[in-house]
Write a protein that holds these residues in place. Structure first.
Motif, PDB file in Angstrom:
ATOM      1  N   LEU A 141     -63.842  16.725   1.515  1.00 34.53           N
ATOM      2  CA  LEU A 141     -65.188  17.125   1.113  1.00 34.53           C
ATOM      3  C   LEU A 141     -66.120  16.137   1.179  1.00 34.53           C
ATOM      4  O   LEU A 141     -67.447  16.084   1.167  1.00 34.53           O
ATOM      5  CB  LEU A 141     -64.780  16.729  -0.783  1.00 34.53           C
ATOM      6  CG  LEU A 141     -64.424  17.349  -1.451  1.00 34.53           C
ATOM      7  CD1 LEU A 141     -64.100  17.809  -2.532  1.00 34.53           C
ATOM      8  CD2 LEU A 141     -65.518  19.388  -1.587  1.00 34.53           C
ATOM      9  N   LEU A 142     -65.692  14.853   1.701  1.00 36.02           N
ATOM     10  CA  LEU A 142     -65.720  13.758   2.421  1.00 36.02           C
ATOM     11  C   LEU A 142     -66.269  14.398   3.712  1.00 36.02           C
ATOM     12  O   LEU A 142     -68.519  14.197   4.360  1.00 36.02           O
ATOM     13  CB  LEU A 142     -65.394  12.732   2.769  1.00 36.02           C
ATOM     14  CG  LEU A 142     -64.599  11.492   1.699  1.00 36.02           C
ATOM     15  CD1 LEU A 142     -63.673  11.042   1.953  1.00 36.02           C
ATOM     16  CD2 LEU A 142     -66.203  11.337   1.536  1.00 36.02           C
ATOM     17  N   GLU A 143     -66.330  15.023   4.570  1.00 35.99           N
ATOM     18  CA  GLU A 143     -66.949  15.412   6.369  1.00 35.99           C
ATOM     19  C   GLU A 143     -68.304  16.515   5.751  1.00 35.99           C
ATOM     20  O   GLU A 143     -68.348  17.345   6.467  1.00 35.99           O
ATOM     21  CB  GLU A 143     -65.706  16.896   6.565  1.00 35.99           C
ATOM     22  CG  GLU A 143     -64.651  15.691   7.465  1.00 35.99           C
ATOM     23  CD  GLU A 143     -63.482  16.695   7.800  1.00 35.99           C
ATOM     24  OE1 GLU A 143     -63.701  18.057   7.809  1.00 35.99           O
ATOM     25  OE2 GLU A 143     -61.927  16.776   8.428  1.00 35.99           O
ATOM     26  N   GLN A 144     -68.138  16.893   4.456  1.00 35.07           N
ATOM     27  CA  GLN A 144     -69.259  17.916   3.551  1.00 35.07           C
ATOM     28  C   GLN A 144     -70.310  17.371   3.955  1.00 35.07           C
ATOM     29  O   GLN A 144     -71.744  17.642   2.970  1.00 35.07           O
ATOM     30  CB  GLN A 144     -69.403  18.638   2.528  1.00 35.07           C
ATOM     31  CG  GLN A 144     -67.777  19.457   2.650  1.00 35.07           C
ATOM     32  CD  GLN A 144     -67.857  20.257   3.806  1.00 35.07           C
ATOM     33  OE1 GLN A 144     -68.531  21.360   4.021  1.00 35.07           O
ATOM     34  NE2 GLN A 144     -66.789  20.528   5.032  1.00 35.07           N
ATOM     35  N   ASP A 145     -69.938  15.992   3.884  1.00 36.50           N
ATOM     36  CA  ASP A 145     -71.534  14.974   3.756  1.00 36.50           C
ATOM     37  C   ASP A 145     -73.141  15.848   4.422  1.00 36.50           C
ATOM     38  O   ASP A 145     -73.744  15.361   3.243  1.00 36.50           O
ATOM     39  CB  ASP A 145     -71.606  13.975   4.267  1.00 36.50           C
ATOM     40  CG  ASP A 145     -72.494  13.047   4.334  1.00 36.50           C
ATOM     41  OD1 ASP A 145     -72.370  12.280   3.059  1.00 36.50           O
ATOM     42  OD2 ASP A 145     -73.342  12.185   4.475  1.00 36.50           O
ATOM     43  N   ALA A 146     -73.030  15.958   5.437  1.00 35.32           N
ATOM     44  CA  ALA A 146     -74.731  16.253   5.275  1.00 35.32           C
ATOM     45  C   ALA A 146     -74.755  16.954   4.769  1.00 35.32           C
ATOM     46  O   ALA A 146     -75.917  18.034   4.366  1.00 35.32           O
ATOM     47  CB  ALA A 146     -74.742  16.705   6.744  1.00 35.32           C
TER      48      ALA A 146
END
Lengths: 201, 471
Positions: free
Chosen positions: A180-185
């Motif tokens: 989920l943190l990688e989905q920031d953009a």
């Protein structure tokens, strides 16, 4: 989260359907701010008597239960509250999987996120397992997450379903937060095109 | 265009990333409600990983589960339980460190998380709302997709304002007709759960529809959506209408001015389209309903109040027979017996199911000019400090106190028995709360779930009573 790929263990059978999270871990033990140590209170009101001594007639207290990492219970296991303390308590007590014919949604989610595998078997496979464990209570069951099968004491293998993403997380011992943190953009893009409904401050 | 249901519309509007076979959808969360019991370990995880709270402005915390409800002394609540006190202090620390608004014990807006969200106008149609509490389904009464999550997910939402979710199935529960006298929202939802079963809606969002639902006020709709989880539903849902809009208008966090018109336009688009299909539909006739009461140890074990306790030997399946048999032994009841006249020790009016002003008014209407029967303890616990003030302004506190009941501070209280308000082993209670699981209201306690009307009638009679025939 501890990875889980395959598990071979004896089982403990709890002959009850609709086991609710208030039984798994009574609310009076939720005043902790820790995840650990809840195993001492697992099924507290069923497992322990008024003096806090093990009730000999409760399955988890049977000599056959020693070392068992698989709990077998009736349908709709984990209904009731959203307390993640329920899977925490089961894990802390030594369980890595629960076999039933069905799980309450929030319990299933919580279990998968903490490294406890909920295994929903068909009604017939579940009944077969119960028969075989009645015959030989210490007989081992193998749960293989890679192939999504449970192999009963008689050697027959039965498929079970797991969400592919949850399976990936469990096999690799990672939680969803990293993803989920990688989905920031993408999240930021969503926020830039959607006005917040409320502001709490 | 394919007609969409209310769930479809909310779902589609919150997709950060659609689901694929290998990955669930990334779903945006509009409002995250936090309380002391299910959040400490989530904040600890954020700290461990060095992650901040992404949207403190979409997050609100309150204290409710382990808070005392004994009257304030010099305006302050005394928290005597050391562990509860530490947990409450931890929430204060966490909120301060991460910049989250907290309705703490000294805040005049403090109360049960599912009472204050709607009360403050934070709960609005079309939103996604989550909380580390299964009764988050309450907020579905406003046409919001609202569901309970565990502590890991509390952490995910704090960190990213999103969750990984598979789209739920959609079940319609249609109730048409006019409710008979003495039958309330609580009776409707107990009848629904008895009909579809404790796991009957697992994997589904339960959308309530029909003329009987439309005729209900918002607080009654909240009671219904609140207990959707007791049938296993992922959420309860009622399409917003004029009743909804009227309730929200003017509340502290509600849209105002030009924003109100824009919000209304949006909210009016939310109801399921004509011809939208559900995975399953169930119907109930309002006219066939009666005041309901539970007899067993899960909320589906309910009967009309003048009915008889079922006989396990007539159960539909072997597991059901085992379940029933165990429940009757725990409750010390006999198959075939009537519950009317069954003595109780305690009556509890409160909880996120039935602690709002309309619930207190109903209970007070029964209590006015009557007394709590000798030997019975009655606790009346308002859902929030606002509800408490409103009740006191109407004189409801005097009605309860004059009748011999206890008038308490706001909180979850005896619904979950974490704060010292609890049954003693072997005691029986009629409660307006939501769960009658073994020991839920105190180890060894026996719970009969019912409406505020039935609870009040029982307090007066000293035994389970039918409000329709109360003398």
């Amino acid at each position: 989260m501890k990875p889980l790929t395959s598990l071979t263990s004896s089982c403990v059978v709890l002959h009850a359907a609709n086991v609710d999270t208030d039984q798994i871990i009574p609310a009076r033990f939720l005043k902790t701010i820790e995840r650990r140590g809840l195993g001492a209170h697992l099924f507290a009101d069923w497992r322990l008597d008024e003096q806090g001594q093990p009730r000999p007639d409760f399955p988890l207290n049977s000599p056959d239960a020693v070392g068992a990492a698989i709990l077998v219970a009736g349908d709709n296991f984990g209904c009731g509250s959203s307390r993640e303390h329920a899977p925490w308590a089961l894990l802390d007590f030594g369980f890595r999987a629960v076999i039933s014919t069905g799980f309450a949604d929030i319990f299933r989610n919580n279990a998968l996120k903490t490294g406890l595998l909920p295994v929903a078997l068909s009604t017939s496979a579940h009944a077969t397992l119960l028969e075989q464990l009645a015959e030989s209570p210490r007989a081992p069951v193998t749960i293989d997450l890679e192939s999504q099968t449970a192999t009963l004491p008689d050697g027959t293998a039965h498929a079970f379903a797991v969400d592919p993403f949850a399976r990936h997380c469990l096999l690799n011992g990672v939680d969803e937060l990293g993803f989920l943190l990688e989905q920031d953009a993408a999240i930021a893009a969503y926020e830039s095109t959607h006005t917040a409904h409320v502001c709490t401050r | 265009m394919t007609p969409k249901t209310l769930v479809d519309k909310i779902w589609d509007a919150h997709l950060v990333r659609p689901e694929t076979e290998s990955t669930p959808a990334v779903l945006y969360v509009d409002l995250h409600l936090v309380h002391e019991v299910t959040s400490p370990q989530a904040f600890a995880e954020l700290r461990n990983r060095g992650v901040r709270v992404r949207r403190p402005d979409l997050t609100l915390a309150t204290m409710d589960h382990s808070t005392p409800t004994t009257p304030r002394s010099a305006g302050r609540l005394q928290v005597l339980d050391v562990q509860a006190s530490a947990q409450l202090a931890q929430l204060e620390t966490n909120c301060e460190e991460f910049g989250i608004e907290l309705f703490g014990l000294d805040d005049t807006r403090q109360g049960i998380v599912h009472v204050i969200g709607p009360e403050q106008g934070l709960t609005q149609p079309g939103m996604t709302i989550v909380c580390g509490d299964s009764h988050t389904s309450t907020h579905g009464a406003f046409g919001a997709l609202a569901f309970g999550i565990g502590t890991s997910e509390v952490g995910y939402v704090l960190a990213t304002q999103t969750l990984l979710q598979r789209k739920p199935r959609n079940m319609e529960l249609r109730i048409d007709g006019v409710l008979p006298r003495g039958v309330t929202a609580k009776d409707i939802i107990l009848a629904v759960i008895a009909k579809i079963g404790i796991g009957g809606a697992t994997g589904n969002v339960l959308e309530y529809s029909g003329s009987a639902i439309r005729s209900l006020g918002m607080e009654e709709r909240m009671t219904i959506c609140n207990m959707s989880i007791e049938a296993g539903a992922r959420a309860g849902l009622i399409a917003p209408d004029e009743t909804t809009f009227e309730y929200i208008a003017g509340r502290p966090f509600a849209p105002a001015g030009a924003d109100w018109g824009a919000a209304l336009a949006r909210w009016n688009q939310l109801a399921s389209d004509e011809g939208a299909s559900y995975d399953r539909s169930v119907r109930l006739e309002a006219a066939s309903l009666a005041p309901m009461i539970t007899f067993g140890t899960n909320p589906s074990m309910a009967i009309p109040i003048d009915g008889h306790v079922p006989n396990p030997s007539e159960a539909a399946s072997a597991p059901e027979r085992v379940d029933l048999d165990k429940a009757l032994r725990y409750m010390a009841l006999e198959p075939g017996q009537s519950l009317l006249g069954h003595a109780v020790d305690v009556v509890f009016v409160g909880s996120c199911t039935n602690s709002r002003i309309s619930d207190l008014r109903e209970a007070a209407a029964v209590m006015r000019g009557r007394r709590v029967a000798a030997g019975v303890r009655m606790l009346v616990v308002p859902g929030s400090r606002n509800v408490k003030r409103e009740a006191e302004a109407e004189g409801l506190d005097r009605v309860f106190l004059d009748a011999g009941a206890e008038w308490r501070e706001a909180g979850c209280s005896m619904c979950i028995a974490m704060n010292g308000d609890q049954l003693a082993p072997g005691q029986s209670a009629v409660s307006t709360s939501n769960r009658n699981f073994e020991g839920r209201q105190g180890k060894g306690g026996r719970t009969f779930l019912a409406s505020p009307l039935t609870a009040a009638a029982t307090a007066v009679a000293g035994a389970i009573a039918d409000v329709r025939t109360l003398s």
